[in-house]
Design a protein around this motif. Structure first.
Motif, PDB file in Angstrom:
ATOM      1  N   GLY A  38      -6.647   2.105  21.369  1.00 14.02           N
ATOM      2  CA  GLY A  38      -5.510   2.810  20.779  1.00 14.02           C
ATOM      3  C   GLY A  38      -4.313   2.894  21.704  1.00 14.02           C
ATOM      4  O   GLY A  38      -3.165   2.911  21.243  1.00 14.02           O
ATOM      5  N   ARG A  39      -4.549   2.951  22.998  1.00 10.98           N
ATOM      6  CA  ARG A  39      -3.427   3.017  23.944  1.00 10.98           C
ATOM      7  C   ARG A  39      -2.634   1.719  23.930  1.00 10.98           C
ATOM      8  O   ARG A  39      -1.400   1.726  24.016  1.00 10.98           O
ATOM      9  N   THR A  40      -3.339   0.595  23.828  1.00 16.38           N
ATOM     10  CA  THR A  40      -2.635  -0.684  23.764  1.00 16.38           C
ATOM     11  C   THR A  40      -1.847  -0.806  22.470  1.00 16.38           C
ATOM     12  O   THR A  40      -0.705  -1.288  22.463  1.00 16.38           O
ATOM     13  N   ILE A  41      -2.435  -0.356  21.360  1.00 15.87           N
ATOM     14  CA  ILE A  41      -1.715  -0.406  20.087  1.00 15.87           C
ATOM     15  C   ILE A  41      -0.474   0.480  20.150  1.00 15.87           C
ATOM     16  O   ILE A  41       0.601   0.104  19.660  1.00 15.87           O
ATOM     17  N   ALA A  42      -0.592   1.642  20.769  1.00 20.07           N
ATOM     18  CA  ALA A  42       0.576   2.520  20.925  1.00 20.07           C
ATOM     19  C   ALA A  42       1.646   1.841  21.772  1.00 20.07           C
ATOM     20  O   ALA A  42       2.846   1.946  21.479  1.00 20.07           O
ATOM     21  N   ASP A  43       1.228   1.129  22.821  1.00 20.86           N
ATOM     22  CA  ASP A  43       2.193   0.414  23.662  1.00 20.86           C
ATOM     23  C   ASP A  43       2.885  -0.703  22.880  1.00 20.86           C
ATOM     24  O   ASP A  43       4.086  -0.945  23.046  1.00 20.86           O
ATOM     25  N   ILE A  44       2.116  -1.401  22.045  1.00 18.05           N
ATOM     26  CA  ILE A  44       2.711  -2.454  21.212  1.00 18.05           C
ATOM     27  C   ILE A  44       3.763  -1.849  20.290  1.00 18.05           C
ATOM     28  O   ILE A  44       4.882  -2.369  20.163  1.00 18.05           O
ATOM     29  N   CYS A  45       3.411  -0.747  19.649  1.00 18.10           N
ATOM     30  CA  CYS A  45       4.348  -0.093  18.728  1.00 18.10           C
ATOM     31  C   CYS A  45       5.594   0.392  19.457  1.00 18.10           C
ATOM     32  O   CYS A  45       6.708   0.333  18.922  1.00 18.10           O
ATOM     33  N   THR A  46       5.425   0.870  20.680  1.00 17.91           N
ATOM     34  CA  THR A  46       6.578   1.324  21.458  1.00 17.91           C
ATOM     35  C   THR A  46       7.465   0.149  21.835  1.00 17.91           C
ATOM     36  O   THR A  46       8.697   0.215  21.727  1.00 17.91           O
ATOM     37  N   ASP A  47       6.860  -0.947  22.275  1.00 19.30           N
ATOM     38  CA  ASP A  47       7.645  -2.130  22.635  1.00 19.30           C
ATOM     39  C   ASP A  47       8.388  -2.700  21.431  1.00 19.30           C
ATOM     40  O   ASP A  47       9.523  -3.174  21.560  1.00 19.30           O
ATOM     41  N   LEU A  48       7.748  -2.672  20.263  1.00 23.44           N
ATOM     42  CA  LEU A  48       8.363  -3.231  19.057  1.00 23.44           C
ATOM     43  C   LEU A  48       9.166  -2.190  18.284  1.00 23.44           C
ATOM     44  O   LEU A  48       9.704  -2.498  17.220  1.00 23.44           O
ATOM     45  N   ALA A  49       9.247  -0.967  18.826  1.00 20.97           N
ATOM     46  CA  ALA A  49      10.018   0.119  18.200  1.00 20.97           C
ATOM     47  C   ALA A  49       9.567   0.365  16.761  1.00 20.97           C
ATOM     48  O   ALA A  49      10.382   0.473  15.848  1.00 20.97           O
ATOM     49  N   VAL A  50       8.261   0.450  16.567  1.00 21.54           N
ATOM     50  CA  VAL A  50       7.708   0.713  15.237  1.00 21.54           C
ATOM     51  C   VAL A  50       7.813   2.203  14.943  1.00 21.54           C
ATOM     52  O   VAL A  50       7.338   3.032  15.724  1.00 21.54           O
ATOM     53  N   ILE A  51       8.453   2.536  13.842  1.00 20.56           N
ATOM     54  CA  ILE A  51       8.590   3.928  13.415  1.00 20.56           C
ATOM     55  C   ILE A  51       8.188   4.014  11.947  1.00 20.56           C
ATOM     56  O   ILE A  51       8.140   2.991  11.247  1.00 20.56           O
ATOM     57  N   PRO A  52       7.904   5.215  11.439  1.00 22.47           N
ATOM     58  CA  PRO A  52       7.472   5.331  10.036  1.00 22.47           C
ATOM     59  C   PRO A  52       8.447   4.707   9.051  1.00 22.47           C
ATOM     60  O   PRO A  52       8.033   4.088   8.064  1.00 22.47           O
ATOM     61  N   GLY A  53       9.744   4.856   9.298  1.00 22.99           N
ATOM     62  CA  GLY A  53      10.736   4.337   8.363  1.00 22.99           C
ATOM     63  C   GLY A  53      10.766   2.828   8.251  1.00 22.99           C
ATOM     64  O   GLY A  53      11.342   2.285   7.301  1.00 22.99           O
ATOM     65  N   PHE A  54      10.157   2.131   9.212  1.00 19.11           N
ATOM     66  CA  PHE A  54      10.106   0.669   9.163  1.00 19.11           C
ATOM     67  C   PHE A  54       8.860   0.167   8.434  1.00 19.11           C
ATOM     68  O   PHE A  54       8.715  -1.039   8.236  1.00 19.11           O
ATOM     69  N   CYS A  55       7.947   1.073   8.081  1.00 19.60           N
ATOM     70  CA  CYS A  55       6.626   0.680   7.586  1.00 19.60           C
ATOM     71  C   CYS A  55       6.410   1.122   6.142  1.00 19.60           C
ATOM     72  O   CYS A  55       7.049   2.060   5.658  1.00 19.60           O
ATOM     73  N   THR A  56       5.477   0.451   5.489  1.00 22.35           N
ATOM     74  CA  THR A  56       4.982   0.977   4.220  1.00 22.35           C
ATOM     75  C   THR A  56       4.151   2.219   4.520  1.00 22.35           C
ATOM     76  O   THR A  56       3.619   2.376   5.628  1.00 22.35           O
ATOM     77  N   ALA A  57       4.026   3.087   3.531  1.00 23.45           N
ATOM     78  CA  ALA A  57       3.240   4.307   3.729  1.00 23.45           C
ATOM     79  C   ALA A  57       1.791   3.967   4.052  1.00 23.45           C
ATOM     80  O   ALA A  57       1.160   4.610   4.902  1.00 23.45           O
ATOM     81  N   GLN A  58       1.257   2.949   3.403  1.00 21.60           N
ATOM     82  CA  GLN A  58      -0.137   2.573   3.621  1.00 21.60           C
ATOM     83  C   GLN A  58      -0.354   2.057   5.041  1.00 21.60           C
ATOM     84  O   GLN A  58      -1.334   2.418   5.701  1.00 21.60           O
ATOM     85  N   PHE A  59       0.579   1.231   5.520  1.00 22.38           N
ATOM     86  CA  PHE A  59       0.411   0.698   6.875  1.00 22.38           C
ATOM     87  C   PHE A  59       0.524   1.816   7.907  1.00 22.38           C
ATOM     88  O   PHE A  59      -0.271   1.878   8.850  1.00 22.38           O
ATOM     89  N   TRP A  60       1.506   2.697   7.740  1.00 23.39           N
ATOM     90  CA  TRP A  60       1.666   3.776   8.718  1.00 23.39           C
ATOM     91  C   TRP A  60       0.449   4.690   8.726  1.00 23.39           C
ATOM     92  O   TRP A  60       0.015   5.149   9.780  1.00 23.39           O
ATOM     93  N   SER A  61      -0.118   4.944   7.556  1.00 20.32           N
ATOM     94  CA  SER A  61      -1.317   5.776   7.484  1.00 20.32           C
ATOM     95  C   SER A  61      -2.473   5.121   8.240  1.00 20.32           C
ATOM     96  O   SER A  61      -3.195   5.787   8.991  1.00 20.32           O
ATOM     97  N   GLY A  62      -2.637   3.807   8.059  1.00 18.20           N
ATOM     98  CA  GLY A  62      -3.688   3.099   8.781  1.00 18.20           C
ATOM     99  C   GLY A  62      -3.445   3.089  10.275  1.00 18.20           C
ATOM    100  O   GLY A  62      -4.381   3.228  11.075  1.00 18.20           O
ATOM    101  N   LEU A  63      -2.180   2.934  10.666  1.00 15.08           N
ATOM    102  CA  LEU A  63      -1.834   2.959  12.084  1.00 15.08           C
ATOM    103  C   LEU A  63      -2.115   4.334  12.679  1.00 15.08           C
ATOM    104  O   LEU A  63      -2.668   4.456  13.786  1.00 15.08           O
TER     105      LEU A  63
END
Length: 223
Positions: A128-153
């Motif tokens: 999970g720490r690596t996934i969080a780092d990936i999301c931080t590097d790619l600037a992933v935020i809820p508004g960029f995602c579908t609700a289903q994907f963000w829920s899974g993330l």
């Protein structure tokens, strides 16, 4: 989990390919804000590091799957309150430290590890720490995602040792940095950097993260 990582990897690659074309679009302010800067070169560096992290994690997950090994769920840590000492302790005088603080978010201090270094890092800490780092590097935020994907993330981070708190803290820091930079760029003041409507995000990214990316249209060669 492998599917989630591949979705992030696809998003990162598309962002790296299209960022330069979108940089002159007034709506690019929405992208710049989540990265904390209009500096396109620095944005691309962050994205490239996120892509490398995702590639390393994908390879790690495939290797584990090939050996028939599942990913271990990380139980939440229960913090036990510290027991106060029986007798008061004398106050400790902090030792002064010297040297200049290096802000890791500053372009001059930015570092991209090698793929081998990232793979070694993944092996010694929760997924999970690596996934969080990936999301931080790619600037992933809820508004960029579908609700289903963000829920899974969200669930993946919660069950596999990631930290949404760290991601939100990073986002808050970047927003402050972006505001300071924007204050010095009056030519950008007319841009609405808080426009997170799905139509705007689809225009900038091609699709919401979690949606099927639009197929690449290949030109038909002449006969």
């Amino acid at each position: 989990m492998l599917q989630l990582v591949r979705i992030l990897l696809t998003h990162g690659r598309r962002l790296a390919e299209t960022a330069a074309d979108q940089a002159h679009n007034p709506q690019f302010a929405t992208i710049a804000a989540v990265f904390g800067t209009y500096n396109l070169a620095f944005i691309v560096l962050r994205v490239q590091r996120g892509i490398l992290r995702a590639i390393a994690l994908e390879r790690y997950l495939l290797a584990r799957a090939g050996r028939g090994r599942d990913i271990t769920i990380v139980p939440p840590r229960n913090r036990t309150p510290a027991t106060p000492p029986a007798t008061p302790q004398p106050a400790r005088i902090p030792t002064p430290t010297y040297g200049r603080f290096l802000d890791p978010s500053h372009p001059a201090n930015f570092h991209i590890p090698t793929l081998q270094e990232l793979e070694a890092q993944i092996r010694r800490r929760p997924i999970g720490r690596t996934i969080a780092d990936i999301c931080t590097d790619l600037a992933v935020i809820p508004g960029f995602c579908t609700a289903q994907f963000w829920s899974g993330l969200f669930d993946t981070l919660q069950f596999y040792g990631g930290s949404l708190t760290a991601m939100y803290e990073s986002r808050g820091h970047r927003e402050q940095t972006f505001r300071r930079e924007r204050d010095k760029r009056p030519e950008t003041w007319h841009c609405n950097w808080q426009d997170l409507r799905p139509a705007t995000i689809r225009h900038l990214l091609g699709h919401l993260i979690g949606e099927t990316p639009p197929a690449l249209v290949l030109a038909t060669p002449p006969p």
